[in-house]
Design a protein around this motif. Structure first.
Motif, PDB file in Angstrom:
ATOM      1  N   PRO A   1       0.817  -1.229   0.000  1.00 16.39           N
ATOM      2  CA  PRO A   1       0.000   0.000   0.000  1.00 16.39           C
ATOM      3  C   PRO A   1       0.844   1.270   0.000  1.00 16.39           C
ATOM      4  CG  PRO A   1      -0.871  -1.579   1.573  1.00 16.39           C
ATOM      5  CD  PRO A   1       0.451  -2.109   1.117  1.00 16.39           C
ATOM      6  N   VAL A   2       1.967   1.234   0.733  1.00 14.92           N
ATOM      7  CA  VAL A   2       2.844   2.402   0.750  1.00 14.92           C
ATOM      8  C   VAL A   2       3.417   2.665  -0.638  1.00 14.92           C
ATOM      9  CG1 VAL A   2       4.950   3.384   1.743  1.00 14.92           C
ATOM     10  CG2 VAL A   2       3.395   2.040   3.178  1.00 14.92           C
ATOM     11  N   MET A   3       3.824   1.620  -1.338  1.00 16.62           N
ATOM     12  CA  MET A   3       4.370   1.781  -2.675  1.00 16.62           C
ATOM     13  C   MET A   3       3.295   2.234  -3.659  1.00 16.62           C
ATOM     14  SD  MET A   3       7.552   1.374  -2.567  1.00 16.62           S
ATOM     15  CE  MET A   3       7.761   1.472  -4.342  1.00 16.62           C
ATOM     16  N   ALA A   4       2.062   1.760  -3.481  1.00 13.62           N
ATOM     17  CA  ALA A   4       0.972   2.210  -4.350  1.00 13.62           C
ATOM     18  C   ALA A   4       0.739   3.707  -4.187  1.00 13.62           C
ATOM     19  CB  ALA A   4      -0.302   1.430  -4.033  1.00 13.62           C
ATOM     20  N   TYR A   5       0.753   4.162  -2.939  1.00 15.30           N
ATOM     21  CA  TYR A   5       0.610   5.598  -2.684  1.00 15.30           C
ATOM     22  C   TYR A   5       1.770   6.373  -3.306  1.00 15.30           C
ATOM     23  CZ  TYR A   5       0.704   9.950  -0.009  1.00 15.30           C
ATOM     24  OH  TYR A   5       0.751  11.278   0.365  1.00 15.30           O
ATOM     25  N   PHE A   6       2.971   5.869  -3.117  1.00 11.19           N
ATOM     26  CA  PHE A   6       4.158   6.553  -3.641  1.00 11.19           C
ATOM     27  C   PHE A   6       4.127   6.655  -5.157  1.00 11.19           C
ATOM     28  CE2 PHE A   6       8.224   5.736  -5.752  1.00 11.19           C
ATOM     29  CZ  PHE A   6       8.878   6.919  -5.481  1.00 11.19           C
ATOM     30  N   ILE A   7       3.737   5.587  -5.836  1.00 11.38           N
ATOM     31  CA  ILE A   7       3.798   5.589  -7.293  1.00 11.38           C
ATOM     32  C   ILE A   7       2.801   6.592  -7.869  1.00 11.38           C
ATOM     33  CG2 ILE A   7       2.100   3.793  -7.808  1.00 11.38           C
ATOM     34  CD1 ILE A   7       5.570   4.109  -9.400  1.00 11.38           C
ATOM     35  N   VAL A   8       1.645   6.742  -7.218  1.00 11.39           N
ATOM     36  CA  VAL A   8       0.665   7.721  -7.687  1.00 11.39           C
ATOM     37  C   VAL A   8       1.193   9.142  -7.495  1.00 11.39           C
ATOM     38  CG1 VAL A   8      -1.641   8.662  -7.291  1.00 11.39           C
ATOM     39  CG2 VAL A   8      -1.296   6.199  -7.336  1.00 11.39           C
TER      40      VAL A   8
END
Length: 511
Positions: free
Chosen positions: A478-485
């Protein structure tokens, strides 16, 4: 130009890949995703640990896990390839969670960004044109004051003094004479400060506007307008006509007959449409309103093309803007007519301004009721986020306009006898936007990132909540999903800013 765009896209992709690797490593090293299970007393603890290791591929080295994640994330850019951002520590699909969270956050951030840009630029330009006047000092003080407030403090103040205060006031929505006098004096003072000219003209504007505001405020309270508001068949056509006239004066000037004809035809069509659509407008949904807005814009464009004479492009802009704004008045009137129904809903109980959540649970109603519900939930978080950027846009717009007004080509335009409106709108305004373009590009990513605090205070289920929960649970995906956006938005905004430079300034050309 094409080679420049391709190079920038290539560089942006490389930056995104490198940044994702660093972020993944930092998140993986920050905490152990198995830490809570190690301290568990569950009899099947070993089975749970093995299951989580399998879900998150924790038995593989960090660089290999990143490559596997990158491969799944890359498929998100290919249609129908099957986007895969991994799963959470509870085996939930991150792609599904991100889609829901991103929808809520983008609604919030998009509205805040648009209002901050529009209001910031408008007030900044007014301050520059009225340099060292009372309105300039007022806007300067307000800008620095808002700029100094942290976002969490602004959010708390809005919840306490705006939401709770307004909800309590709706029990008996009557203005006392102190409020009527204050509104009249403040409104009249601001309006007269915006008017240039001799003192007698400004005093006349102050007196007339103060009286009109006082009478209007008294009547709105006496008729309980805030409990059952509407523009009605009188104010709606007048407002549509006023918006059309405003577009003409702002874009073409009062002497442009073709502009008046274009706006007049568009206004007449919209006024007729207002009365025709009244019996059936309540049955429309979002797609229907989008179609109506498209038709209104096309009507304005056709009117501008036919009546535009020697400046068809300008006439088309006037027609399109008049059509869209006029349709906005029609839609606004229908939302206002639905306000009383929303207010009496048992889930609302007469307290419409929400302080938590992104929607009212189990609310029953049609598109218009749910539209008002979304508005009341987005209002305070949007204002809080807007004020983060509003002050900066105001100061940069003022500085850019003052610098542009002192350029040689502006003095030449004035020496040629061009009207001041033409000098400001056509010559100075466009070039004053160049520094603001840079600020907007940097601010978009920061605004989405700053939404974490605002979403936390207002219990808004968006990307901020997804990031916070993932970071708190040592859940990397989830942290990486937030970061990529966030990274994609920031890189794309800077890329578009580079392209906007050449459109705003002919001296800038990308080779």
């Amino acid at each position: 130009m094409i080679s420049y765009v391709l190079r920038r896209i290539g560089v942006s992709i490389l930056i995104l890949i490198a940044a994702s690797f660093l972020m993944y490593v930092l998140v993986a090293w920050a905490r152990d995703p198995l830490q809570d299970l190690y301290a568990s007393n569950s009899p099947n603890k070993e089975q749970l640990i093995l299951q989580r290791i399998q879900w998150l591929d924790l038995d593989k080295p960090i660089p290999l896990r990143w490559l596997m994640w990158l491969g799944g994330a890359a498929r998100c850019a290919v249609p129908f390839a099957g986007c895969d951002l991994g799963v959470t520590i509870t085996n939930q699909d991150v792609t599904v969670l991100l889609a829901r969270a991103m929808t809520s956050t983008l609604q919030l951030v998009t509205a805040a960004t648009i209002f901050a840009i529009v209001l910031g630029i408008l007030i900044g330009i007014i301050s520059a044109l009225r340099q060292y006047s009372a309105v300039d000092y007022t806007f300067t003080f307000a800008s620095f004051f808002l700029y100094s407030l942290p976002s969490f403090l602004m959010a708390v103040l809005l919840k306490v003094f705006v939401a709770l205060g307004f909800n309590d006031w709706l029990r008996d929505p009557v203005f006392n004479w102190v409020w009527i006098t204050a509104i009249a004096l403040i409104g009249g003072g601001l309006l007269q400060a915006l008017i240039a000219g001799p003192r007698w003209r400004r005093l006349s504007v102050f007196a007339i506007s103060a009286v009109v505001l006082a009478v209007t405020t008294f009547l709105m309270g006496a008729t309980s307008w805030f409990l059952d508001p509407s523009l009605g068949p009188v104010l709606s056509p007048l407002l549509i006509a006023a918006l059309g006239a405003g577009m003409v004066v702002l874009i073409a000037g009062v002497r442009a007959r073709y502009a008046w004809r274009t706006a007049g035809v568009t206004v007449v069509v919209l006024i007729v449409a207002y009365f025709v659509l009244q019996p059936m407008l309540r049955s429309f949904d979002g797609w229907g309103l989008a179609l109506l807005s498209l038709v209104a814009g096309l009507v304005g464009a056709v009117a501008g093309w036919i009546l535009g004479e020697y400046d068809k492009s300008q006439a088309i802009r006037i027609g399109v803007l008049t059509g869209l704004l006029g349709m906005g008045v029609i839609v606004l009137d229908q939302f206002m007519r639905t306000w009383n129904e929303y207010l009496r809903n048992p889930r609302i109980r007469g307290r419409p301004l929400a302080t938590v959540g992104s929607e009212t649970p189990n609310l029953q109603g049609d598109f218009w009721v749910h539209g008002i519900d979304n508005f009341t939930h987005l209002l305070l978080p949007t204002i809080s986020l807007m004020l983060i950027s509003f002050a900066g846009y105001t100061r940069y717009a003022r500085g850019g306009m003052l610098e542009t007004l002192n350029q040689d080509y502006v003095r030449t335009a004035r020496a040629k006898g061009l009207p001041e409106r033409t000098v400001v709108v056509r010559h100075a305004f466009r070039n004053s936007l160049i520094p603001i373009t840079t600020i907007i590009a940097f601010d978009i990513g920061g605004l989405i990132g700053g939404a974490i605090i605002t979403e936390r205070i207002f219990a808004f289920s968006g990307m901020g909540a997804l990031f916070y929960q993932g970071l708190n649970a040592a859940d990397p995906n989830p942290v990486m999903a937030y970061f990529i956006v966030i990274a994609i938005f920031a890189i794309a905004a800077n890329f578009l800013a580079d392209l906007a430079y050449s459109a705003l300034d002919p001296r800038v050309r990308a080779k």
